[in-house]
Design a protein around this motif. Structure first.
Motif, PDB file in Angstrom:
ATOM      1  N   LEU A  72       1.034  -1.187  -0.004  1.00  0.00           N
ATOM      2  CA  LEU A  72       0.081  -0.484   0.156  1.00  0.00           C
ATOM      3  C   LEU A  72       0.548   1.168   0.085  1.00  0.00           C
ATOM      4  O   LEU A  72       1.796   1.622   0.398  1.00  0.00           O
ATOM      5  CB  LEU A  72      -0.843   0.029   0.844  1.00  0.00           C
ATOM      6  CG  LEU A  72      -2.108  -1.153   1.523  1.00  0.00           C
ATOM      7  CD1 LEU A  72      -2.338  -0.841   2.838  1.00  0.00           C
ATOM      8  CD2 LEU A  72      -2.758  -1.151   0.532  1.00  0.00           C
ATOM      9  N   PRO A  73       0.006   2.532  -0.469  1.00  0.00           N
ATOM     10  CA  PRO A  73       1.372   3.391  -0.420  1.00  0.00           C
ATOM     11  C   PRO A  73       1.473   4.110   0.992  1.00  0.00           C
ATOM     12  O   PRO A  73       0.304   3.988   1.937  1.00  0.00           O
ATOM     13  CB  PRO A  73       0.700   4.329  -0.799  1.00  0.00           C
ATOM     14  CG  PRO A  73      -1.353   4.020  -1.612  1.00  0.00           C
ATOM     15  CD  PRO A  73      -0.584   2.422  -1.190  1.00  0.00           C
ATOM     16  N   HIS A  74       2.438   4.740   1.251  1.00  0.00           N
ATOM     17  CA  HIS A  74       3.425   4.841   2.701  1.00  0.00           C
ATOM     18  C   HIS A  74       2.169   6.074   2.646  1.00  0.00           C
ATOM     19  O   HIS A  74       2.812   6.698   1.713  1.00  0.00           O
ATOM     20  CB  HIS A  74       3.924   5.060   2.616  1.00  0.00           C
ATOM     21  CG  HIS A  74       4.889   3.175   2.548  1.00  0.00           C
ATOM     22  ND1 HIS A  74       4.459   2.383   3.264  1.00  0.00           N
ATOM     23  CD2 HIS A  74       5.545   2.834   1.471  1.00  0.00           C
ATOM     24  CE1 HIS A  74       4.746   1.391   3.173  1.00  0.00           C
ATOM     25  NE2 HIS A  74       6.187   1.731   1.967  1.00  0.00           N
ATOM     26  N   PRO A  75       1.948   6.075   3.912  1.00  0.00           N
ATOM     27  CA  PRO A  75       1.450   7.460   4.667  1.00  0.00           C
ATOM     28  C   PRO A  75       3.435   8.878   4.962  1.00  0.00           C
ATOM     29  O   PRO A  75       3.773   8.764   4.906  1.00  0.00           O
ATOM     30  CB  PRO A  75       1.084   7.759   5.858  1.00  0.00           C
ATOM     31  CG  PRO A  75       1.424   6.535   6.904  1.00  0.00           C
ATOM     32  CD  PRO A  75       2.207   5.547   5.080  1.00  0.00           C
ATOM     33  N   LYS A  76       2.496   9.806   3.924  1.00  0.00           N
ATOM     34  CA  LYS A  76       3.406  11.234   4.287  1.00  0.00           C
ATOM     35  C   LYS A  76       3.777  11.706   5.319  1.00  0.00           C
ATOM     36  O   LYS A  76       3.056  11.731   6.217  1.00  0.00           O
ATOM     37  CB  LYS A  76       2.967  12.432   3.250  1.00  0.00           C
ATOM     38  CG  LYS A  76       2.273  12.008   1.561  1.00  0.00           C
ATOM     39  CD  LYS A  76       3.504  12.580   0.748  1.00  0.00           C
ATOM     40  CE  LYS A  76       3.053  11.974  -0.864  1.00  0.00           C
ATOM     41  NZ  LYS A  76       3.880  12.140  -1.201  1.00  0.00           N
ATOM     42  N   VAL A  77       5.421  11.894   5.741  1.00  0.00           N
ATOM     43  CA  VAL A  77       5.930  12.317   7.031  1.00  0.00           C
ATOM     44  C   VAL A  77       5.701  13.876   6.827  1.00  0.00           C
ATOM     45  O   VAL A  77       6.236  13.707   6.216  1.00  0.00           O
ATOM     46  CB  VAL A  77       6.993  11.771   7.648  1.00  0.00           C
ATOM     47  CG1 VAL A  77       7.406  12.379   8.757  1.00  0.00           C
ATOM     48  CG2 VAL A  77       6.992  10.180   7.157  1.00  0.00           C
ATOM     49  N   PRO A  78       5.502  14.682   7.751  1.00  0.00           N
ATOM     50  CA  PRO A  78       5.355  15.585   8.009  1.00  0.00           C
ATOM     51  C   PRO A  78       6.768  16.114   8.110  1.00  0.00           C
ATOM     52  O   PRO A  78       7.371  15.771   8.209  1.00  0.00           O
ATOM     53  CB  PRO A  78       4.202  16.755   9.296  1.00  0.00           C
ATOM     54  CG  PRO A  78       3.962  15.141   9.984  1.00  0.00           C
ATOM     55  CD  PRO A  78       4.741  13.918   8.579  1.00  0.00           C
ATOM     56  N   VAL A  79       7.127  17.618   6.838  1.00  0.00           N
ATOM     57  CA  VAL A  79       8.366  18.217   7.214  1.00  0.00           C
ATOM     58  C   VAL A  79       8.970  18.788   8.362  1.00  0.00           C
ATOM     59  O   VAL A  79      10.359  18.093   9.141  1.00  0.00           O
ATOM     60  CB  VAL A  79       8.360  19.288   6.413  1.00  0.00           C
ATOM     61  CG1 VAL A  79       9.964  19.683   5.876  1.00  0.00           C
ATOM     62  CG2 VAL A  79       7.557  18.585   4.903  1.00  0.00           C
TER      63      VAL A  79
END
Length: 83
Positions: A17-24
């Motif tokens: 599954l696509p991985h969630p984006k990590v906040p910068v």
């Protein structure tokens, strides 16, 4: 099909599954949170040592004034016999 390969297949599907984006700014926020926790712990430790020191000083002052290790004077006088 064994239970072990079924678990492996389920894990593989989860990883596909696509991985969630990590906040910068996640690293900066985590560092700030950790610094706040350390400061809070340091403050509580300092307050605890201050409280212990005040308690020891107060006990020492009380003990030197009250001298609880001495026997208190008797309120009764011994009877006078043989006069």
């Amino acid at each position: 099909m064994s239970g072990h390969s079924r678990k492996e297949d389920e894990v593989r599907r989860m990883l596909d599954l696509p991985h969630p984006k990590v906040p910068v700014d996640l690293t900066a926020r985590a560092s700030a949170h950790g610094a706040r926790l350390l400061n809070r712990r340091r403050t509580w430790r300092l307050l605890l040592w201050l409280l212990v020191t005040v308690a020891v000083v107060a006990f020492t002052v009380w003990a030197s004034a009250a001298e609880p290790w001495t026997v208190p004077p008797s309120d009764l006088t011994p009877p006078l016999e043989g006069w």
